[in-house]
Scaffold this motif. Structure first.
Motif, PDB file in Angstrom:
ATOM      1  N   PRO A   1      41.658  93.513  12.760  1.00 25.29           N
ATOM      2  CA  PRO A   1      42.191  93.193  14.089  1.00 25.29           C
ATOM      3  C   PRO A   1      43.677  93.509  14.184  1.00 25.29           C
ATOM      4  O   PRO A   1      44.420  93.361  13.216  1.00 25.29           O
ATOM      5  CB  PRO A   1      41.923  91.694  14.225  1.00 25.29           C
ATOM      6  CG  PRO A   1      41.759  91.189  12.830  1.00 25.29           C
ATOM      7  CD  PRO A   1      41.181  92.319  12.047  1.00 25.29           C
ATOM      8  N   SER A   2      44.085  93.940  15.382  1.00 21.35           N
ATOM      9  CA  SER A   2      45.498  94.272  15.621  1.00 21.35           C
ATOM     10  C   SER A   2      45.824  94.033  17.090  1.00 21.35           C
ATOM     11  O   SER A   2      46.264  94.945  17.794  1.00 21.35           O
ATOM     12  CB  SER A   2      45.764  95.733  15.250  1.00 21.35           C
ATOM     13  OG  SER A   2      44.841  96.587  15.930  1.00 21.35           O
ATOM     14  N   PRO A   3      45.586  92.821  17.599  1.00 17.18           N
ATOM     15  CA  PRO A   3      45.711  92.564  19.038  1.00 17.18           C
ATOM     16  C   PRO A   3      47.141  92.718  19.542  1.00 17.18           C
ATOM     17  O   PRO A   3      48.099  92.367  18.862  1.00 17.18           O
ATOM     18  CB  PRO A   3      45.214  91.130  19.181  1.00 17.18           C
ATOM     19  CG  PRO A   3      45.433  90.510  17.835  1.00 17.18           C
ATOM     20  CD  PRO A   3      45.213  91.603  16.854  1.00 17.18           C
ATOM     21  N   LEU A   4      47.254  93.191  20.776  1.00 12.81           N
ATOM     22  CA  LEU A   4      48.572  93.413  21.380  1.00 12.81           C
ATOM     23  C   LEU A   4      49.077  92.195  22.143  1.00 12.81           C
ATOM     24  O   LEU A   4      50.281  91.957  22.192  1.00 12.81           O
ATOM     25  CB  LEU A   4      48.493  94.609  22.340  1.00 12.81           C
ATOM     26  CG  LEU A   4      48.152  95.968  21.731  1.00 12.81           C
ATOM     27  CD1 LEU A   4      47.931  96.999  22.834  1.00 12.81           C
ATOM     28  CD2 LEU A   4      49.273  96.424  20.805  1.00 12.81           C
ATOM     29  N   GLY A   5      48.181  91.455  22.774  1.00 14.50           N
ATOM     30  CA  GLY A   5      48.602  90.348  23.630  1.00 14.50           C
ATOM     31  C   GLY A   5      47.907  89.052  23.285  1.00 14.50           C
ATOM     32  O   GLY A   5      47.083  88.973  22.368  1.00 14.50           O
ATOM     33  N   VAL A   6      48.218  88.006  24.046  1.00 18.39           N
ATOM     34  CA  VAL A   6      47.695  86.669  23.770  1.00 18.39           C
ATOM     35  C   VAL A   6      46.179  86.628  23.888  1.00 18.39           C
ATOM     36  O   VAL A   6      45.499  86.021  23.047  1.00 18.39           O
ATOM     37  CB  VAL A   6      48.335  85.638  24.720  1.00 18.39           C
ATOM     38  CG1 VAL A   6      47.656  84.283  24.587  1.00 18.39           C
ATOM     39  CG2 VAL A   6      49.825  85.526  24.457  1.00 18.39           C
ATOM     40  N   TYR A   7      45.634  87.270  24.911  1.00 17.67           N
ATOM     41  CA  TYR A   7      44.179  87.268  25.055  1.00 17.67           C
ATOM     42  C   TYR A   7      43.519  87.837  23.804  1.00 17.67           C
ATOM     43  O   TYR A   7      42.610  87.223  23.227  1.00 17.67           O
ATOM     44  CB  TYR A   7      43.770  88.074  26.288  1.00 17.67           C
ATOM     45  CG  TYR A   7      42.287  88.350  26.353  1.00 17.67           C
ATOM     46  CD1 TYR A   7      41.382  87.327  26.630  1.00 17.67           C
ATOM     47  CD2 TYR A   7      41.780  89.634  26.117  1.00 17.67           C
ATOM     48  CE1 TYR A   7      40.015  87.565  26.676  1.00 17.67           C
ATOM     49  CE2 TYR A   7      40.421  89.887  26.160  1.00 17.67           C
ATOM     50  CZ  TYR A   7      39.542  88.858  26.433  1.00 17.67           C
ATOM     51  OH  TYR A   7      38.190  89.111  26.467  1.00 17.67           O
ATOM     52  N   GLY A   8      43.953  89.005  23.383  1.00 19.79           N
ATOM     53  CA  GLY A   8      43.385  89.625  22.193  1.00 19.79           C
ATOM     54  C   GLY A   8      43.618  88.802  20.940  1.00 19.79           C
ATOM     55  O   GLY A   8      42.746  88.705  20.070  1.00 19.79           O
TER      56      GLY A   8
END
Length: 479
Positions: free
Chosen positions: A312-319
């Motif tokens: 995983p490498s989410p960009l924002g809070v949702y991710g």
């Protein structure tokens, strides 16, 4: 008790009743008394005992010789042993199928235990005074539990009781049990409809899951806010989980931009991480299959295609919150983490928005550098049902529609065309240009394409997105 001391090794043997096992226990004794490992999960499972996850321990004490109880078949599995004394045990298979009516008997003393599968009728007659036998069960007792009975003296079963029944101590209730020939067999597990709890049942996927599960023969029960909150630990504690076999978690906070705000951030984490973590704990504790739906937003979108094993490498809070929930779900022994993208179903979504704009004559600017595939909830629900019915290896599966890679701009043009409007009314724009000067906007992954190789290998190939899109718009226009 000296004759019990180390006289045999721990062992398990099969009996004429399928799934019913007799267990030899090693008892260590001396002049002080004796000791045994009455229940040892690791050793017994290695020898062939089902890992049946007991949740309740009961003890039955009988003061006199000849106390006789049964024959009762309960809707749970039992591990029965003797703490002190000795009993004669008799079992009759009351499950539907070719083994119905099969009888097995044995003596249970402290060196013997038995595993009784649900639906097998059991009865016990004490052979020594002050006898106590104990049993582990894998479901909590409930007054609503449905039992199956047969008479202790049934002629077909023809049980050779050591103490004749006319001299035994029997309750009036047990005297009234029916003959075997009139017994309605206990339904086989394979014929019982699987019971599914769907969380987020009012959302796009939740509605599709409820309909498709019912069509596929499952018993589906849906819950959603405000009546049920998966992040409320007490709410989960109040559920009778023995009523379910599977949990499909379609609940989520999906307001991507609102998740970046001070108010939205904790709500996103509560719904997308805390809730799945609590469900994972419940699934592990109650041996439930947990299906959790995730998103390609757990990736930064820098790879042209995403596989199941990409970190995983989410960009924002949702991710980030979705990635947190994913990690928690993976702790459940039996889970399917279903990762999807660009969901379209019954409710507010991108396709519906474009249809509304087309109808009102609005000429929108739509981003053309975010690419992926649409996922229609009909296909997503069917894919999930394929997993829970076929039971391939547990783990993570990507699941979107099949077909060519498109951008949001491509989709918008096709929707306008299907609505009888000029597709050239849609203007392409980059993500950077579209959000320029706007505040509180969450970062978006530019590449949302999911690799579908794994889900196809286990037998499910989703329909092409463009076919589903054409059908969806045509149906919507005729509503």
């Amino acid at each position: 008790m000296s004759e019990l001391s180390s006289r045999k090794e721990l062992g398990i043997e099969e009996t004429p009743i399928p799934g019913f096992l007799r267990i030899d226990l090693t008892v260590h004794g001396d002049n002080r008394g004796w000791f045994k490992e009455n229940w040892q999960r690791e050793k017994m499972v290695d020898l062939g005992l089902p890992d049946f996850h007991p949740v309740q321990n009961n003890i039955s004490f009988n003061d006199e010789i000849g106390v006789t109880r049964g024959i009762h078949a309960e809707p749970w599995d039992k591990f029965v042993s003797v703490a002190t004394g000795k009993v004669f045990g008799a079992w009759v298979d009351l499950r539907e199928g070719p083994s119905f009516g099969t009888v097995y008997t044995t003596i249970i003393d402290p060196s013997v235990a038995v595993f009784v599968p649900r639906g097998v009728g059991n009865a016990y007659q004490t052979l020594e005074p002050h006898t106590a036998y104990t049993y582990l069960v894998n479901d909590h007792w409930s007054p609503q539990a449905q039992y199956t009975y047969v008479h202790l003296g049934d002629r077909t079963a023809n049980i050779a009781w050591p103490i004749p029944l006319e001299h035994a101590i029997i309750s009036d209730k047990d005297h009234a049990h029916p003959a075997l020939e009139t017994v309605i067999p206990f339904p086989a597990q394979r014929n019982r409809r699987q019971r599914v709890l769907v969380t987020g049942a009012n959302g796009q996927l939740g509605r599709a899951m409820m309909q498709r599960l019912t069509d596929a023969g499952y018993q589906a029960h849906g819950v959603d806010l405000p009546d049920f909150d998966i992040s409320d630990e007490q709410a989960l504690a109040n559920v009778n989980w023995s009523e379910y076999d599977i949990v499909v978690n379609a609940a989520a906070w999906t307001q991507v931009d609102a998740a970046e705000t001070d108010e939205g951030r904790p709500l996103a984490w509560r719904a997308n991480a805390t809730g799945p973590a609590l469900l994972s704990r419940v699934a592990a504790r109650h041996d439930l299959l947990l299906v959790h739906v995730s998103s390609e937003y757990v990736f930064d979108g820098k790879h042209s295609i995403h596989t199941e094993d990409e970190p995983p490498s989410p960009l924002g809070v949702y991710g980030q919150s979705k990635a947190g929930g994913d990690a928690a779900v993976c702790a459940a022994p039996r889970h399917y983490l279903v990762r999807t993208s660009w969901v379209v179903g019954e409710g507010k979504n991108f396709v519906r928005t474009m249809m509304s704009l087309a109808e009102r004559g609005v000429k929108p600017a739509v981003v053309n550098d975010q690419v992926g595939r649409l996922t229609f909830t009909s296909e997503l629900a069917e894919g999930i049902i394929h997993l829970i019915s076929q039971r391939p290896e547990y783990g993570t599966y990507n699941l979107s529609c099949e077909g060519e890679v498109t951008s949001w701009f491509d989709i918008a043009q096709r929707v306008f065309e299907l609505c009888g409007k000029d597709p050239q009314s849609v203007t392409p724009v980059s993500t950077e240009e579209y959000f320029h000067g706007k505040e509180g906007i969450a970062p978006r992954p530019l590449h949302s394409l999911l690799d579908l190789t794994k889900i196809k290998k286990v037998g499910f190939t989703p329909r092409p997105a463009h076919e589903c899109l054409d059908e969806y718009v045509k149906v919507a226009l005729n509503q």
